[in-house]
Design a protein around this motif. Structure first.
Motif, PDB file in Angstrom:
ATOM      1  N   ALA A 204       0.839  -1.210   0.000  1.00 38.47           N
ATOM      2  CA  ALA A 204       0.000   0.000   0.000  1.00 38.47           C
ATOM      3  C   ALA A 204       0.868   1.251   0.000  1.00 38.47           C
ATOM      4  N   PHE A 205       1.957   1.205   0.736  1.00 36.22           N
ATOM      5  CA  PHE A 205       2.849   2.366   0.773  1.00 36.22           C
ATOM      6  C   PHE A 205       3.475   2.611  -0.596  1.00 36.22           C
ATOM      7  N   ASP A 206       3.883   1.530  -1.269  1.00 31.97           N
ATOM      8  CA  ASP A 206       4.453   1.669  -2.617  1.00 31.97           C
ATOM      9  C   ASP A 206       3.433   2.260  -3.581  1.00 31.97           C
ATOM     10  N   ASP A 207       2.171   1.860  -3.442  1.00 32.42           N
ATOM     11  CA  ASP A 207       1.108   2.425  -4.287  1.00 32.42           C
ATOM     12  C   ASP A 207       0.962   3.919  -4.036  1.00 32.42           C
ATOM     13  N   ALA A 208       1.035   4.310  -2.759  1.00 35.27           N
ATOM     14  CA  ALA A 208       0.906   5.729  -2.426  1.00 35.27           C
ATOM     15  C   ALA A 208       2.081   6.528  -2.983  1.00 35.27           C
ATOM     16  N   VAL A 209       3.276   5.966  -2.898  1.00 32.88           N
ATOM     17  CA  VAL A 209       4.449   6.638  -3.451  1.00 32.88           C
ATOM     18  C   VAL A 209       4.317   6.776  -4.960  1.00 32.88           C
ATOM     19  N   LYS A 210       3.877   5.705  -5.626  1.00 33.94           N
ATOM     20  CA  LYS A 210       3.711   5.741  -7.078  1.00 33.94           C
ATOM     21  C   LYS A 210       2.655   6.758  -7.479  1.00 33.94           C
ATOM     22  N   ALA A 211       1.572   6.840  -6.690  1.00 30.92           N
ATOM     23  CA  ALA A 211       0.530   7.826  -6.982  1.00 30.92           C
ATOM     24  C   ALA A 211       1.084   9.241  -6.869  1.00 30.92           C
ATOM     25  N   GLY A 212       1.914   9.469  -5.859  1.00 32.71           N
ATOM     26  CA  GLY A 212       2.525  10.787  -5.715  1.00 32.71           C
ATOM     27  C   GLY A 212       3.450  11.105  -6.873  1.00 32.71           C
ATOM     28  N   GLN A 213       4.207  10.123  -7.344  1.00 36.05           N
ATOM     29  CA  GLN A 213       5.081  10.328  -8.497  1.00 36.05           C
ATOM     30  C   GLN A 213       4.260  10.599  -9.762  1.00 36.05           C
ATOM     31  N   ASP A 214       3.156   9.865  -9.929  1.00 33.91           N
ATOM     32  CA  ASP A 214       2.280  10.088 -11.087  1.00 33.91           C
ATOM     33  C   ASP A 214       1.687  11.493 -11.051  1.00 33.91           C
ATOM     34  N   ARG A 215       1.323  11.940  -9.844  1.00 42.25           N
ATOM     35  CA  ARG A 215       0.770  13.290  -9.715  1.00 42.25           C
ATOM     36  C   ARG A 215       1.786  14.342 -10.149  1.00 42.25           C
ATOM     37  N   GLU A 216       3.060  14.177  -9.687  1.00 42.36           N
ATOM     38  CA  GLU A 216       4.083  15.134 -10.073  1.00 42.36           C
ATOM     39  C   GLU A 216       4.354  15.087 -11.574  1.00 42.36           C
ATOM     40  N   ARG A 217       4.312  13.871 -12.152  1.00 46.81           N
ATOM     41  CA  ARG A 217       4.543  13.740 -13.592  1.00 46.81           C
ATOM     42  C   ARG A 217       3.433  14.416 -14.397  1.00 46.81           C
ATOM     43  N   LEU A 218       2.178  14.180 -14.009  1.00 50.08           N
ATOM     44  CA  LEU A 218       1.045  14.790 -14.723  1.00 50.08           C
ATOM     45  C   LEU A 218       1.045  16.317 -14.542  1.00 50.08           C
ATOM     46  N   LYS A 219       1.453  16.746 -13.362  1.00 49.30           N
ATOM     47  CA  LYS A 219       1.530  18.185 -13.114  1.00 49.30           C
ATOM     48  C   LYS A 219       2.576  18.832 -14.026  1.00 49.30           C
ATOM     49  N   ASN A 220       3.723  18.187 -14.142  1.00 55.20           N
ATOM     50  CA  ASN A 220       4.779  18.707 -15.015  1.00 55.20           C
ATOM     51  C   ASN A 220       4.354  18.702 -16.475  1.00 55.20           C
ATOM     52  N   GLU A 221       3.660  17.643 -16.881  1.00 56.54           N
ATOM     53  CA  GLU A 221       3.181  17.586 -18.259  1.00 56.54           C
ATOM     54  C   GLU A 221       2.165  18.688 -18.531  1.00 56.54           C
ATOM     55  N   GLY A 222       1.296  18.932 -17.551  1.00 55.72           N
ATOM     56  CA  GLY A 222       0.297  19.997 -17.713  1.00 55.72           C
ATOM     57  C   GLY A 222       0.943  21.372 -17.806  1.00 55.72           C
ATOM     58  N   GLU A 223       1.961  21.607 -16.983  1.00 57.43           N
ATOM     59  CA  GLU A 223       2.650  22.901 -17.025  1.00 57.43           C
ATOM     60  C   GLU A 223       3.392  23.069 -18.346  1.00 57.43           C
ATOM     61  N   ALA A 224       3.978  21.986 -18.840  1.00 50.89           N
ATOM     62  CA  ALA A 224       4.666  22.065 -20.127  1.00 50.89           C
ATOM     63  C   ALA A 224       3.684  22.366 -21.256  1.00 50.89           C
ATOM     64  N   TYR A 225       2.515  21.739 -21.202  1.00 50.94           N
ATOM     65  CA  TYR A 225       1.500  21.995 -22.230  1.00 50.94           C
ATOM     66  C   TYR A 225       1.008  23.444 -22.159  1.00 50.94           C
ATOM     67  N   ALA A 226       0.814  23.926 -20.923  1.00 50.39           N
ATOM     68  CA  ALA A 226       0.352  25.307 -20.743  1.00 50.39           C
ATOM     69  C   ALA A 226       1.397  26.286 -21.263  1.00 50.39           C
ATOM     70  N   ASN A 227       2.655  26.017 -20.986  1.00 55.13           N
ATOM     71  CA  ASN A 227       3.710  26.911 -21.439  1.00 55.13           C
ATOM     72  C   ASN A 227       3.814  26.952 -22.968  1.00 55.13           C
ATOM     73  N   ASP A 228       3.377  25.863 -23.600  1.00 55.63           N
ATOM     74  CA  ASP A 228       3.403  25.821 -25.055  1.00 55.63           C
ATOM     75  C   ASP A 228       2.180  26.478 -25.671  1.00 55.63           C
ATOM     76  N   VAL A 229       1.012  26.326 -25.055  1.00 57.69           N
ATOM     77  CA  VAL A 229      -0.245  26.801 -25.637  1.00 57.69           C
ATOM     78  C   VAL A 229      -0.498  28.270 -25.352  1.00 57.69           C
ATOM     79  N   LEU A 230      -0.277  28.712 -24.137  1.00 58.55           N
ATOM     80  CA  LEU A 230      -0.641  30.068 -23.736  1.00 58.55           C
ATOM     81  C   LEU A 230       0.032  31.167 -24.590  1.00 58.55           C
ATOM     82  N   PRO A 231       1.315  31.045 -24.872  1.00 60.97           N
ATOM     83  CA  PRO A 231       1.924  32.089 -25.713  1.00 60.97           C
ATOM     84  C   PRO A 231       1.288  32.156 -27.110  1.00 60.97           C
ATOM     85  N   LYS A 232       0.803  31.031 -27.602  1.00 59.76           N
ATOM     86  CA  LYS A 232       0.186  31.005 -28.940  1.00 59.76           C
ATOM     87  C   LYS A 232      -1.180  31.665 -28.922  1.00 59.76           C
TER      88      LYS A 232
END
Length: 232
Positions: A204-232
């Motif tokens: 269960a702890f490993d699942d929680a750690v993986k979920a936290g890593q997935d959250r950070e990954r999705l957050k970074n992907e979202g910020e990268a997408y925003a940085n690409d779209v907003l200037p356009k």
């Protein structure tokens, strides 16, 4: 002549006395010679007189008044000894010792820690007179120190980037305690072998750690997408 008889004559009193003195002298020399002892370079010799400290013998050939007046103990001051905490030997394998390994963190989580303490003898006199069982003493001090250090730390810190600091702080606290008791023992190093969630909740702890890593990954992907779209 009629007065003398044949055969060997019994030893005279003077001869018997001389023989006894010679025998006594040999016994005395043997007794005195038993006081010689050799101290190897990696050892220190502690000379005791009727069980109390008399002197310290250094490398080479030494002499003390023979037993039972004086005795000596040889203490290896160069040997590095190990004490394992949190696991025990079982044949050729090692198994977890939950009585030692489970520790409570500052944020009230339980973690499973196994570590090895490397120690040496710094003061032969204190080591001989102030320790009944040095290995047990080091182990008890190690358990006390790790519980205090981990008890002041957050779980995430202990399991990740804070492991090195936990080991260093545990070593420092152990040395303070051992010095307080004048143990003559010096802690060279504390090596954390493992620090993880208990096996019962590890999945269960490993699942929680993986979920936290997935959250950070999705957050970074979202910020990268925003940085690409907003200037356009």
């Amino acid at each position: 002549g009629g007065g003398q008889t044949g055969g060997p004559q019994p030893p005279s009193a003077r001869q018997m006395g001389g023989g006894a003195i010679m025998l006594g002298g040999l016994v005395l020399l043997a007794w005195l010679a038993s006081g010689f002892f050799i101290v190897d370079p990696q050892f220190r010799g502690v000379v005791l007189q009727f069980g109390k400290y008399r002197s310290t013998a250094t490398e080479g050939l030494n002499w003390r008044v023979p037993y039972p007046i004086q005795t000596h103990e040889l203490v290896n001051v160069s040997q590095v000894r190990n004490v394992e905490v949190g696991f025990t030997e079982s044949g050729t394998a090692k198994r977890r010792n939950t009585k030692e390994s489970l520790v409570l963190t500052d944020d009230e989580n339980i973690i499973d820690i196994q570590f090895v303490v490397q120690y040496e003898i710094r003061d032969p006199l204190e080591f001989l007179f102030n320790n009944k069982n040095a290995e047990d003493a080091v182990k008890q001090v190690a358990e006390t120190a790790i519980r205090e250090i981990v008890g002041k730390s957050k779980m995430d810190v202990v399991l990740s980037e804070g492991r090195g600091k936990v080991a260093d702080d545990t070593q420092k606290l152990m040395q303070e305690i051992l010095d307080r008791y004048k143990s003559g023992i010096g802690v060279r190093r504390v090596n954390l072998q493992a620090a993880q969630a208990p096996e019962e909740v590890k999945a269960a702890f490993d699942d929680a750690v993986k979920a936290g890593q997935d959250r950070e990954r999705l957050k970074n992907e979202g910020e990268a997408y925003a940085n690409d779209v907003l200037p356009k």
